[in-house]
Design a protein around this motif. Sequence first.
Motif, PDB file in Angstrom:
ATOM      1  N   ILE A   7      42.928 -47.535 -72.953  1.00 28.62           N
ATOM      2  CA  ILE A   7      42.467 -48.919 -72.980  1.00 28.62           C
ATOM      3  C   ILE A   7      42.103 -49.252 -74.417  1.00 28.62           C
ATOM      4  O   ILE A   7      41.217 -48.616 -75.010  1.00 28.62           O
ATOM      5  N   GLY A   8      42.797 -50.212 -74.991  1.00 29.21           N
ATOM      6  CA  GLY A   8      42.560 -50.587 -76.379  1.00 29.21           C
ATOM      7  C   GLY A   8      41.554 -51.717 -76.493  1.00 29.21           C
ATOM      8  O   GLY A   8      41.653 -52.723 -75.792  1.00 29.21           O
ATOM      9  N   TYR A   9      40.595 -51.542 -77.377  1.00 27.78           N
ATOM     10  CA  TYR A   9      39.606 -52.588 -77.663  1.00 27.78           C
ATOM     11  C   TYR A   9      39.911 -53.185 -79.039  1.00 27.78           C
ATOM     12  O   TYR A   9      39.478 -52.665 -80.068  1.00 27.78           O
ATOM     13  N   PHE A  10      40.681 -54.265 -79.029  1.00 28.14           N
ATOM     14  CA  PHE A  10      41.049 -54.961 -80.263  1.00 28.14           C
ATOM     15  C   PHE A  10      40.262 -56.258 -80.435  1.00 28.14           C
ATOM     16  O   PHE A  10      40.158 -56.774 -81.529  1.00 28.14           O
ATOM     17  N   VAL A  11      39.742 -56.774 -79.332  1.00 28.81           N
ATOM     18  CA  VAL A  11      39.001 -58.027 -79.352  1.00 28.81           C
ATOM     19  C   VAL A  11      37.715 -57.868 -78.536  1.00 28.81           C
ATOM     20  O   VAL A  11      37.592 -56.939 -77.730  1.00 28.81           O
ATOM     21  N   ASP A  12      36.774 -58.798 -78.751  1.00 23.02           N
ATOM     22  CA  ASP A  12      35.552 -58.760 -77.958  1.00 23.02           C
ATOM     23  C   ASP A  12      35.751 -59.548 -76.665  1.00 23.02           C
ATOM     24  O   ASP A  12      36.855 -60.012 -76.368  1.00 23.02           O
TER      25      ASP A  12
END
Length: 468
Positions: free
Chosen positions: A343-348
């Motif tokens: 799971i990629g966290y690129f944005v809030d």
Amino acid sequence: MQLEKAPRLILASLSILLSGSTWANFTATPEEARGIAKEAYLYGFPVVEMYKTLYTQAVDTTSENFKAPFNKIGNTAKAFTAKDTAFVTPNADTPYSFIWMDLRAEPLVLTLPPIEEHRYYSVQLIDAYTQNFAYLGTRSTGNNGGHFMIAGPNWQGQQPVEMDRLVRSESNIAYALFRTQLFDDKDLAKVEQIQKGYKVETLSHYVKHKAPPAAPEVAWPKPTPTMSDTPDLFRYLNFMLAFAPAQDAEKDLLARFAKIGIEAGEPFKLTDFTADQRQALEDGISDAKAEFAEFKKTKVDTHEVSSGDFFGTRDHLNGNYLYRYAGANMGIFGNSSEEANYIGYFVDKDGQPVDASKHDYTLHFDKGALPPADAFWSLTMYDGKNKLLVANPLNRYLINSRMLPDLKLDADGGLTLYVQQKAPAEDLQSNWLPAPDGPFYGVLRLYLPKPEVASGQWKMPLLNKVGP
């Protein structure tokens, strides 16, 4: 008048032939070439990115990332750190072992030792297209070890009866990427001992028969700094395609690519193209990058698609070259969904790109809602600019499930992680995941994810921006 022109045309044609111009195999119009270049860039980028890793790990003995020559195993009895630059978005939970396999002359036999039941390990088998064609290890073959034969596309021999499994690669160059779970720093000696039990040998050596003739020597082209971002990529693609026989399903596509000079084993010289032809290739690459940027913004960052879509077998990818490109661009050599979920966290949570020079962030898990994984989970931090691990005073690159006894729980039994560049209050520092002073992204990995992940029953938490 016509008689005067004819000799000039003949001379011009002879000049083209003698100069070795690629006009003869660049038959597309500039407009058509632009569209083909876009397709070919998406198709070829993963192959060329894989070559860059191959070169630094198995060819260039002067590289700090060199691991071992072909058909030998290289072990790293430590987790990756910010100093490791061989490939982007590495994990720091499982020390790696590496085998770059040259299967042209004969198959290889991988021997795996028995490993204790509670320790996760895997051997990811990756072909030249970055497709995961098979797995060995905890999930797929268990922890009892065994002997496994890896054969190339042209091998016609007999499988020894004592072999536990025969696995076929569709390319003659392939990669075996081992991951061995590391529990903590005190566990390094045990991991090193396990790695010593990983063995590789040729089939002829294993069965004690005379070796077949060696495959021809290869002149491996040296990578260039811009090889993945310019039409020079197609030169390396042509080189690598010589090790990967065309699949029936792609013969029409490859025939289309041939219109701009992309052919297995053939030279690709940009200097032989006209200015219009070169511009068409550059424009096509720009179009491909723009398509990916839009795809990432609207599909990846919003979690409409997941890493499980980007990595897997050829059948799983089913001709979706944008997905294969996305995987190689954001985290090459990612696991198939049944092995691990990313799971990629690129944005809030508001959809804004995360940047630790502007904001602090928290990631909160409700009580009883930690990531469901049969092996383990981890959240790892990466620099948004170079896609590598982030150097920090704690040398802490991740927070994982093995660290839970040392983490501070919320009053209600939940867990809050602090994702920021500067240290939080002292009583919260056990839960601090250091971020760079700028853009970043995090990857939450679930090894052997439970069914509720794929079903959507478990809901991933989002990054919360602290303050205005």
